[in-house]
Design a protein around this motif. Structure first.
Motif, mmCIF file in Angstrom:
data_model
loop_
_atom_site.group_PDB
_atom_site.id
_atom_site.type_symbol
_atom_site.label_atom_id
_atom_site.label_comp_id
_atom_site.label_asym_id
_atom_site.label_seq_id
_atom_site.Cartn_x
_atom_site.Cartn_y
_atom_site.Cartn_z
ATOM 1 N N GLN A 321 0.825 -1.207 0.000
ATOM 2 C CA GLN A 321 0.000 0.000 0.000
ATOM 3 C C GLN A 321 0.861 1.259 0.000
ATOM 4 O OE1 GLN A 321 -3.448 0.250 0.010
ATOM 5 N NE2 GLN A 321 -3.384 2.477 0.047
ATOM 6 N N MET A 322 1.920 1.229 0.809
ATOM 7 C CA MET A 322 2.744 2.428 0.978
ATOM 8 C C MET A 322 4.034 2.332 0.155
ATOM 9 S SD MET A 322 1.036 4.363 2.810
ATOM 10 C CE MET A 322 -0.453 4.262 3.786
ATOM 11 N N PRO A 323 4.669 3.465 -0.111
ATOM 12 C CA PRO A 323 5.903 3.437 -0.907
ATOM 13 C C PRO A 323 6.973 2.564 -0.253
ATOM 14 C CG PRO A 323 5.094 5.692 -0.678
ATOM 15 C CD PRO A 323 4.270 4.846 0.246
ATOM 16 N N PRO A 324 7.723 1.820 -1.060
ATOM 17 C CA PRO A 324 8.793 0.976 -0.509
ATOM 18 C C PRO A 324 10.018 1.813 -0.153
ATOM 19 C CG PRO A 324 8.796 0.853 -2.885
ATOM 20 C CD PRO A 324 7.623 1.716 -2.520
ATOM 21 N N THR A 325 10.844 1.282 0.726
ATOM 22 C CA THR A 325 12.119 1.941 1.036
ATOM 23 C C THR A 325 13.258 1.134 0.422
ATOM 24 O OG1 THR A 325 12.321 0.727 3.117
ATOM 25 C CG2 THR A 325 11.306 2.914 3.210
ATOM 26 N N ASN A 326 14.407 1.811 0.295
ATOM 27 C CA ASN A 326 15.655 1.161 -0.105
ATOM 28 C C ASN A 326 15.626 0.584 -1.521
ATOM 29 O OD1 ASN A 326 15.745 -0.090 3.272
ATOM 30 N ND2 ASN A 326 16.490 1.864 2.514
ATOM 31 N N VAL A 327 14.866 1.251 -2.382
ATOM 32 C CA VAL A 327 14.923 0.961 -3.818
ATOM 33 C C VAL A 327 15.262 2.267 -4.547
ATOM 34 C CG1 VAL A 327 13.416 -1.043 -3.794
ATOM 35 C CG2 VAL A 327 12.409 1.237 -3.982
ATOM 36 N N SER A 328 16.073 3.091 -3.891
ATOM 37 C CA SER A 328 16.391 4.429 -4.403
ATOM 38 C C SER A 328 17.187 4.347 -5.700
ATOM 39 C CB SER A 328 17.189 5.202 -3.356
ATOM 40 O OG SER A 328 16.459 5.278 -2.151
ATOM 41 N N ARG A 329 17.005 5.364 -6.530
ATOM 42 C CA ARG A 329 17.713 5.475 -7.806
ATOM 43 C C ARG A 329 18.084 6.926 -8.050
ATOM 44 N NH1 ARG A 329 15.266 2.377 -12.564
ATOM 45 N NH2 ARG A 329 14.955 0.277 -11.798
ATOM 46 N N ARG A 330 19.178 7.127 -8.770
ATOM 47 C CA ARG A 330 19.552 8.485 -9.163
ATOM 48 C C ARG A 330 18.771 8.958 -10.378
ATOM 49 N NH1 ARG A 330 25.648 7.447 -10.051
ATOM 50 N NH2 ARG A 330 24.753 5.402 -10.483
ATOM 51 N N GLN A 331 18.140 8.030 -11.080
ATOM 52 C CA GLN A 331 17.327 8.392 -12.234
ATOM 53 C C GLN A 331 15.935 7.781 -12.076
ATOM 54 O OE1 GLN A 331 17.966 10.437 -15.191
ATOM 55 N NE2 GLN A 331 15.755 10.200 -14.973
ATOM 56 N N GLN A 332 14.940 8.623 -11.954
ATOM 57 C CA GLN A 332 13.571 8.145 -11.788
ATOM 58 C C GLN A 332 12.776 8.376 -13.066
ATOM 59 O OE1 GLN A 332 12.542 6.506 -9.204
ATOM 60 N NE2 GLN A 332 13.862 7.081 -7.478
ATOM 61 N N ILE A 333 11.634 7.722 -13.140
ATOM 62 C CA ILE A 333 10.719 7.975 -14.252
ATOM 63 C C ILE A 333 9.360 8.369 -13.700
ATOM 64 C CG2 ILE A 333 11.917 6.251 -15.665
ATOM 65 C CD1 ILE A 333 9.400 4.484 -15.444
ATOM 66 N N PHE A 334 8.600 9.108 -14.503
ATOM 67 C CA PHE A 334 7.167 9.287 -14.220
ATOM 68 C C PHE A 334 6.473 8.105 -14.886
ATOM 69 C CE2 PHE A 334 2.960 10.649 -15.758
ATOM 70 C CZ PHE A 334 2.366 10.909 -14.527
ATOM 71 N N GLU A 335 5.590 7.462 -14.158
ATOM 72 C CA GLU A 335 5.038 6.188 -14.610
ATOM 73 C C GLU A 335 3.545 6.134 -14.351
ATOM 74 O OE1 GLU A 335 5.913 1.493 -13.387
ATOM 75 O OE2 GLU A 335 7.042 3.114 -12.507
ATOM 76 N N LEU A 382 2.096 10.305 7.358
ATOM 77 C CA LEU A 382 2.317 9.765 8.704
ATOM 78 C C LEU A 382 2.225 8.242 8.716
ATOM 79 C CD1 LEU A 382 0.226 12.330 10.801
ATOM 80 C CD2 LEU A 382 2.715 12.087 10.786
ATOM 81 N N HIS A 383 1.575 7.670 7.708
ATOM 82 C CA HIS A 383 1.416 6.213 7.645
ATOM 83 C C HIS A 383 2.533 5.532 6.854
ATOM 84 C CE1 HIS A 383 -2.639 6.514 9.328
ATOM 85 N NE2 HIS A 383 -2.830 7.541 8.516
ATOM 86 N N TYR A 384 3.452 6.301 6.306
ATOM 87 C CA TYR A 384 4.491 5.713 5.453
ATOM 88 C C TYR A 384 5.425 4.776 6.242
ATOM 89 C CZ TYR A 384 3.639 8.641 1.312
ATOM 90 O OH TYR A 384 3.113 9.236 0.194
#
Length: 499
Positions: A321-335, A382-384
């Motif tokens: 449901q909430m955004p994941p952590t530790n999958v960070s990237r220096r290049q993101q996309i709009f999806e 607050l729920h992240y």
């Protein structure tokens, strides 16, 4: 005698200094929580699928799996599971594009029994042939069968990322490719481990009700890793998307999964990112029925289960449901993620989503939409991260993105400072609808390609009455022109993916 005594003291001090030489603000994150009955440990090794050697795609992921799901020199894998079971604890090692996280969590009362097992996993992997074959077969089975036949949504997203970043270190999913995996040897895994799991290539995070001595023990054990300092990988230099590029995967599927997107030059931490987060939440907040795309495609027309958009990598969206952590990237996309729609409505649904993207870019949010979404996000964030372990995950991501303080705290603060003008300016600056990659999993690919390049009308029928406002809007969608050229559409056979 006195000189000898002083020499011993000096030597001891030097040894202690050396053992603690990695203890600096750059590679340690401490989050003591006095009343927390648990201890969370996360070690971020700065390696991921972007570090896979050419022809060995999947090596980073397989090496990580060998640490968390394999034997150590001191314990068989079965013994590890047997010893962890009464502690109700475990440890994992997960590798994404740029980050590999070795993590564990246990009750404070169990830390003395848990700690030796935890550090043994990354310090003394046995790299047994049986574990290697088991984990390699599991990954091959995922690429050959699971990904292709059990989740068209994840398949579509995998194709989208591979197409956008083709030819760059981001250009393959973390599990790798079939031929590359088949070529990986146990010696490749050992070499990769020695190259990247080193004393100069980690950030240690400890959180919860831990004792200070635990941090010293961890640093001392981490100092036993090899000294190698890996070379840094440059940010991916991808080929810009020109026009509407479409990859259709031919599959005998009862429904059609659609993903689309393009690279964006923005990362969390900047004011524009938080402005764009408001626009994205209004447009397509993940698994939230209030988002606009959801209202247009699912709520008003009942075409599928959900329709969402993202400004950051969001793997395994179907299970969280909430955004994941530790999958960070220096290049993101709009999806944009359109969950499977009936095949007969795929053209209509694609048109509806792209039309809404154009309306967002051209018209932006209204004042009421802005205020509603900003107030929602200020509370929703607050729920992240409700647990200490999850907050530690965010703290590691803060380190990745170079954010001073906390992203989560900054998120709420920025909601108070943001204006409608900020949000609509960010939309104009970072989003667009002219150049986009589209990935579609569907049947009758040739027929659909012809419909796309000829802009064939896509009428729709409903099984239940719809309001006149919906039917009036349908007239606009049915013939909405998509500038898709024949030479920009390619058809991929399912069996040819991830070879």
């Amino acid at each position: 005698m006195k000189m000898k005594f002083n020499f011993i003291i000096l030597l001891t001090a030097l040894i202690m200094l050396t053992a603690c030489s990695n203890k600096s603000e750059d590679n340690i994150i401490l989050m003591p929580v006095k009343n927390d009955p648990t201890v969370s440990i996360k070690i971020w090794f700065k390696v991921g699928s972007q570090n896979d050697p050419e022809g060995k795609e999947g090596l980073a992921s397989l090496t990580a799996a060998m640490l968390s799901d394999g034997a150590t020199i001191n314990n068989s894998y079965e013994d590890i599971l047997e010893k962890l079971f009464p502690l109700a604890s475990g440890y994992n090692c997960n590798s994404s594009t740029e980050m590999t996280i070795y993590s564990g969590r246990t009750h404070v009362d169990n830390i003395d029994e848990y700690y030796p097992l935890f550090v043994d996993g990354f310090l003394n992997p046995a790299f047994e042939e049986t574990d290697f074959n088991r984990l390699k077969d599991e990954t091959l089975n995922y690429l050959k069968t699971n990904l292709k036949y059990s989740s068209d949504e994840e398949l579509g997203k995998a194709v989208l990322y591979n197409e956008i970043f083709e030819g760059t270190p981001y250009g393959h999913i973390s599990p790798g490719t079939i031929s590359a995996l088949e070529s990986i040897t146990l010696e490749d895994v050992k070499s990769f481990y020695n190259q990247y799991y080193t004393r100069s290539n980690f950030v240690l995070g400890v959180a919860g009700g831990y004792e200070e001595s635990l941090v010293d023990k961890l640093l001392e054990d981490l100092s036993k890793l090899s000294e190698n300092k890996p070379a840094e990988i440059a940010k991916p230099n991808f080929t810009p998307i020109e026009g509407h590029q479409v990859a259709i995967v031919e599959k005998n599927a009862p429904a059609t999964a659609i993903s689309m997107g393009f690279p964006i030059q923005i990362l969390r931490g900047s004011k524009d990112w938080y402005a764009l987060a408001i626009a994205n939440s209004w447009f397509g907040e993940h698994r939230n029925s209030s988002s606009h795309l959801y209202q247009v495609i699912r709520e008003a027309r009942g075409l599928n289960y959900g329709d969402y958009s993202y400004i950051e990598n969001f793997p395994n969206g179907g299970s969280r449901q909430m955004p994941p952590t530790n999958v960070s990237r220096r290049q993101q996309i709009f999806e944009i993620w359109i969950r499977p729609v009936p095949n007969e409505t795929k053209h209509f649904s694609l048109r509806a989503a792209l039309r809404e993207l154009k309306l967002l870019v051209d018209e932006g949010l209204t004042q009421s939409e802005f205020e509603l979404t900003r107030n929602f996000l200020k509370k929703y964030v607050l729920h992240y991260a409700p647990t200490t372990s999850e907050r530690l995950g965010y703290a590691l991501d803060d380190k990745f993105y170079g954010i001073e303080g906390s992203h989560l705290e900054k998120f709420r603060k920025m909601m108070d400072e943001m204006t409608l003008e900020d949000v609509n300016n960010a939309v104009k600056k970072y989003l667009q609808y002219d150049n986009i990659q589209i990935a579609i999993i569907t049947n009758n690919a040739d027929e659909f390609k012809n419909a796309l390049v000829n802009n064939t009308s896509s009428p729709i029928e409903y099984s239940s009455p719809k309001p006149q406002s919906v039917l009036d809007e349908d007239v606009q969608i049915i013939n909405y022109q998509l500038p898709i050229k024949e030479e920009n559409v390619k058809i991929i056979q399912l069996e040819d993916l991830f070879l």
